[in-house]
Design a protein around this motif. Sequence first.
Motif, short mmCIF file in Angstrom:
data_model
loop_
_atom_site.label_atom_id
_atom_site.label_comp_id
_atom_site.label_asym_id
_atom_site.label_seq_id
_atom_site.Cartn_x
_atom_site.Cartn_y
_atom_site.Cartn_z
N ASP A 122 0.83 -1.20 0.00
CA ASP A 122 0.00 0.00 0.00
C ASP A 122 0.87 1.25 0.00
O ASP A 122 2.09 1.19 0.14
CB ASP A 122 -1.01 0.00 1.14
CG ASP A 122 -0.40 0.15 2.52
OD1 ASP A 122 0.80 0.47 2.63
OD2 ASP A 122 -1.13 -0.05 3.50
N ASN A 123 0.23 2.39 -0.20
CA ASN A 123 0.93 3.66 -0.34
C ASN A 123 1.75 4.00 0.90
O ASN A 123 2.88 4.48 0.79
CB ASN A 123 -0.06 4.78 -0.65
CG ASN A 123 0.64 6.05 -1.06
OD1 ASN A 123 1.39 6.08 -2.02
ND2 ASN A 123 0.41 7.12 -0.31
N LYS A 166 2.45 10.88 -4.92
CA LYS A 166 1.30 11.37 -5.70
C LYS A 166 1.77 11.94 -7.04
O LYS A 166 1.15 11.68 -8.08
CB LYS A 166 0.55 12.45 -4.91
CG LYS A 166 -0.68 12.94 -5.61
CD LYS A 166 -1.43 13.96 -4.76
CE LYS A 166 -2.66 14.43 -5.49
NZ LYS A 166 -3.42 15.39 -4.71
N ARG A 184 2.56 9.13 -9.37
CA ARG A 184 1.33 8.52 -9.90
C ARG A 184 0.73 9.40 -10.99
O ARG A 184 0.36 8.92 -12.06
CB ARG A 184 0.32 8.29 -8.77
CG ARG A 184 0.73 7.22 -7.79
CD ARG A 184 -0.41 6.84 -6.85
NE ARG A 184 -1.03 7.97 -6.15
CZ ARG A 184 -0.65 8.42 -4.98
NH1 ARG A 184 0.38 7.87 -4.34
NH2 ARG A 184 -1.29 9.43 -4.40
N TYR A 235 -0.38 2.18 -10.47
CA TYR A 235 -1.02 1.92 -9.18
C TYR A 235 -2.45 1.49 -9.38
O TYR A 235 -3.03 1.61 -10.47
CB TYR A 235 -0.97 3.16 -8.28
CG TYR A 235 -1.81 4.31 -8.78
CD1 TYR A 235 -3.08 4.53 -8.26
CD2 TYR A 235 -1.36 5.16 -9.78
CE1 TYR A 235 -3.87 5.58 -8.72
CE2 TYR A 235 -2.14 6.21 -10.24
CZ TYR A 235 -3.39 6.42 -9.70
OH TYR A 235 -4.17 7.45 -10.16
N GLN A 270 -6.22 1.88 -7.30
CA GLN A 270 -6.92 2.52 -6.19
C GLN A 270 -8.20 1.78 -5.92
O GLN A 270 -9.01 1.58 -6.82
CB GLN A 270 -7.21 3.99 -6.50
CG GLN A 270 -7.82 4.70 -5.31
CD GLN A 270 -7.87 6.21 -5.50
OE1 GLN A 270 -7.29 6.74 -6.43
NE2 GLN A 270 -8.55 6.88 -4.59
N ASN A 324 -10.40 4.49 -1.06
CA ASN A 324 -9.42 5.54 -0.79
C ASN A 324 -8.00 5.01 -0.62
O ASN A 324 -7.09 5.77 -0.30
CB ASN A 324 -9.81 6.32 0.48
CG ASN A 324 -11.08 7.12 0.26
OD1 ASN A 324 -11.35 7.56 -0.85
ND2 ASN A 324 -11.86 7.30 1.31
N LYS A 325 -7.80 3.71 -0.80
CA LYS A 325 -6.48 3.10 -0.61
C LYS A 325 -5.78 2.94 -1.95
O LYS A 325 -6.38 2.54 -2.93
CB LYS A 325 -6.60 1.72 0.04
CG LYS A 325 -7.04 1.74 1.49
CD LYS A 325 -5.94 2.06 2.44
CE LYS A 325 -5.02 0.88 2.61
NZ LYS A 325 -3.98 1.10 3.59
N ILE A 326 -4.48 3.22 -1.95
CA ILE A 326 -3.66 3.10 -3.16
C ILE A 326 -2.67 1.96 -2.95
O ILE A 326 -2.05 1.85 -1.88
CB ILE A 326 -2.93 4.42 -3.45
CG1 ILE A 326 -3.98 5.48 -3.80
CG2 ILE A 326 -1.91 4.26 -4.56
CD1 ILE A 326 -3.45 6.87 -3.93
N TYR A 327 -2.54 1.13 -3.99
CA TYR A 327 -1.64 -0.02 -3.94
C TYR A 327 -0.74 -0.02 -5.16
O TYR A 327 -1.12 0.43 -6.24
CB TYR A 327 -2.45 -1.33 -3.92
CG TYR A 327 -3.36 -1.45 -2.74
CD1 TYR A 327 -2.91 -1.98 -1.54
CD2 TYR A 327 -4.69 -1.03 -2.81
CE1 TYR A 327 -3.75 -2.10 -0.44
CE2 TYR A 327 -5.54 -1.15 -1.72
CZ TYR A 327 -5.06 -1.68 -0.54
OH TYR A 327 -5.89 -1.78 0.53
N TYR A 328 0.45 -0.60 -4.98
CA TYR A 328 1.42 -0.73 -6.06
C TYR A 328 1.82 -2.20 -6.16
O TYR A 328 2.03 -2.86 -5.14
CB TYR A 328 2.68 0.09 -5.76
CG TYR A 328 2.42 1.53 -5.44
CD1 TYR A 328 2.38 2.48 -6.45
CD2 TYR A 328 2.23 1.95 -4.13
CE1 TYR A 328 2.15 3.82 -6.15
CE2 TYR A 328 2.01 3.28 -3.83
CZ TYR A 328 1.96 4.20 -4.84
OH TYR A 328 1.73 5.52 -4.56
#
Length: 83
Positions: A37-38, A53, A56, A63, A65, A68-72
């Motif tokens: 996660d971010n 950010k 991205r 990434y 989303q 509201n969660k961002i993952y890589y």
Amino acid sequence: MRDYSIKEIKAIEERLEHTIQKLEKLQKQAGIEPFIDNSDFIRIFKISNSTAKNWRTKGIIPYVQIENKIYYKVTDIKELFAI
């Protein structure tokens, strides 16, 4: 908080590395690609949230989303940093 000796820290690192390798093997066998996660991403690479950010926004790092969660993807991170 307890102070750990270098020997104890090395042993912990070895166990963590072994566990990570086992998890990656299991994920690969199951067809699951590992993500982070971010918050882990910015902590591990010691960058600010605004840097992540910007990367991205500029398309430097792909990434996903979910709400509201961002993952890589770990593979995308390895490719970005040539790890």
